[in-house]
Design an enzyme around this catalytic site. Structure first.
Site, PDB file in Angstrom:
ATOM      1  N   ARG A 188       0.850  -1.185   0.000  1.00  0.00           N
ATOM      2  CA  ARG A 188       0.000   0.000   0.000  1.00  0.00           C
ATOM      3  C   ARG A 188       0.885   1.234   0.000  1.00  0.00           C
ATOM      4  NH1 ARG A 188      -2.198  -3.509   3.967  1.00  0.00           N
ATOM      5  NH2 ARG A 188      -4.270  -4.317   3.435  1.00  0.00           N
ATOM      6  N   LYS A 213      -2.252  -1.733   7.221  1.00  0.00           N
ATOM      7  CA  LYS A 213      -3.663  -1.428   7.465  1.00  0.00           C
ATOM      8  C   LYS A 213      -4.184  -2.258   8.628  1.00  0.00           C
ATOM      9  CE  LYS A 213      -8.005  -0.809   4.986  1.00  0.00           C
ATOM     10  NZ  LYS A 213      -8.691  -0.953   3.663  1.00  0.00           N
ATOM     11  N   HIS A 280      -2.131   2.420  -6.086  1.00  0.00           N
ATOM     12  CA  HIS A 280      -2.923   1.252  -5.708  1.00  0.00           C
ATOM     13  C   HIS A 280      -3.255   0.375  -6.905  1.00  0.00           C
ATOM     14  CE1 HIS A 280      -4.614  -0.353  -2.010  1.00  0.00           C
ATOM     15  NE2 HIS A 280      -5.595  -0.866  -2.728  1.00  0.00           N
ATOM     16  N   ARG A 283      -0.776  -2.287  -7.108  1.00  0.00           N
ATOM     17  CA  ARG A 283      -1.083  -3.368  -6.151  1.00  0.00           C
ATOM     18  C   ARG A 283      -2.178  -4.274  -6.704  1.00  0.00           C
ATOM     19  NH1 ARG A 283      -1.356  -4.597  -0.381  1.00  0.00           N
ATOM     20  NH2 ARG A 283      -3.505  -4.821   0.317  1.00  0.00           N
ATOM     21  N   HIS A 306      -4.325  -8.651   3.659  1.00  0.00           N
ATOM     22  CA  HIS A 306      -5.775  -8.515   3.804  1.00  0.00           C
ATOM     23  C   HIS A 306      -6.241  -9.170   5.098  1.00  0.00           C
ATOM     24  CE1 HIS A 306      -6.656  -7.868  -0.778  1.00  0.00           C
ATOM     25  NE2 HIS A 306      -6.284  -6.763  -0.162  1.00  0.00           N
ATOM     26  N   TYR A 315     -10.413 -10.143  -6.931  1.00  0.00           N
ATOM     27  CA  TYR A 315      -9.547 -10.363  -8.091  1.00  0.00           C
ATOM     28  C   TYR A 315     -10.011 -11.553  -8.921  1.00  0.00           C
ATOM     29  CZ  TYR A 315      -6.777  -7.015  -5.523  1.00  0.00           C
ATOM     30  OH  TYR A 315      -6.369  -5.891  -4.864  1.00  0.00           O
TER      31      TYR A 315
END
Length: 321
Positions: A188, A213, A280, A283, A306, A315
């Site tokens: 990120r 995150k 992003h 990514r 995640h 995805y």
């Protein structure tokens, strides 16, 4: 922990281009310091600081100059105003759901802060949120192909011909590092920008991501190409430059964004130009490529950091699309 002195400076930077009265400025300064004390990420603190600045300026436009004058209806009216005002970036649109939710959350946090500081008559959090349209969000994600990534990366060597060698090399090396970290390592923006050389372990071929995150640490493996690229950058370039911080990136975040935009503009591939290029999307691109190459959703989720598999499964929908 960030010192009060530093956050005063940050608070002043947040409102440098806007005018607020002394009372609201003092509350704003204490608010951002409170968020930092609670452990919010730097980007979140800055983001919420900007949103609350807009709220205070809106109050002043309604002749409300002191926080004790603010009532619950003012919170709701401000939210209604944000939902109907035009989007200054994209003409003909209103603000996105995620952007509006930032306003709602930041203002709710302000109400929580005021109550903790003893302002019992202040408005309470409205807890208004807009549900995200997941299918619409997935449709907007447009990752680049492997071939497009190669074209962009190779184009870096031809940028900035008008600059002297030293300045040109700085710009080019920084952009190459963007592709190493945000594409090849799937980081990120905050994770890659705040990375330091000390968090790169060449012996184990890993990168330690501190407080990504959700304030979670993780370890990202390096491929041989990433290993060689980082060694080249650190030993032949970064170690030769003296600057007032220990980050891997020498230049400021805004400079990196401008340079990435410049690369996009200068690329002569029309298909690439039709897509948006930002940190992003790099990514998103690596996640899509890993899934296409047979990596499991579970391993990609760990690679990206995640918190739940649902975030990674988008995805699968992108590939099927």
């Amino acid at each position: 922990p960030t010192t009060l002195k530093n956050w005063r400076k940050t608070s002043q930077n947040l409102i440098r281009s806007k005018t607020m009265n002394t009372h609201f400025k003092a509350i704003h300064e204490q608010y951002v310091f409170w968020l930092d004390t609670l452990g919010f990420a730097t980007e979140t603190v800055c983001n919420y600081g900007y949103r609350v600045t807009d709220f205070f300026l809106w109050l002043e436009s309604k002749d409300i100059t002191h926080i004790v004058q603010a009532e619950q209806k003012h919170i709701n009216d401000f939210f209604d105003c944000q939902q109907t005002r035009p989007n200054t970036k994209f003409k003909g649109r209103t603000l996105s759901a995620s952007y509006l939710n930032d306003y709602f959350t930041a203002t709710d946090k302000l109400c929580e802060f005021l109550h903790q500081m003893g302002a019992r008559t202040s408005p309470v959090p409205a807890n208004r949120r807009i549900a995200m349209d997941e299918s619409q969000r997935i449709r907007r994600i447009a990752p680049f192909t492997v071939e497009a990534i190669k074209i962009l990366h190779e184009a870096i060597n031809h940028l900035y011909p008008h600059l002297d060698h030293e300045h040109r090399q700085l710009k080019q090396e920084q952009l190459k590092l963007v592709f190493v970290l945000f594409y090849a390592c799937g980081l990120r923006l905050s994770e890659g920008y705040n990375l330091t050389p000390a968090e790169i372990d060449f012996n184990r071929k890993t990168i330690f991501i501190r407080q990504g995150k959700g304030y979670k640490d993780r370890i990202v493996p390096m491929s041989d190409n990433v290993y060689k690229a980082l060694q080249h950058y650190i030993y032949n370039f970064r170690n030769q430059i003296r600057c007032g911080h220990d980050r891997l990136f020498v230049q400021k975040k805004i400079t990196l964004s401008v340079d990435l935009h410049y690369l996009h503009q200068q690329c002569d591939n029309e298909e690439i130009k039709r897509k948006r290029l930002h940190f992003h999307v790099l990514r998103h691109s690596i996640a899509t490529h890993l899934l296409q190459n047979g990596m499991s959703v579970e391993n990609i989720a760990r690679f990206l950091g995640h918190g739940c598999l649902e975030s990674t499964q988008i995805y699968t929908h992108i590939i099927n699309r």
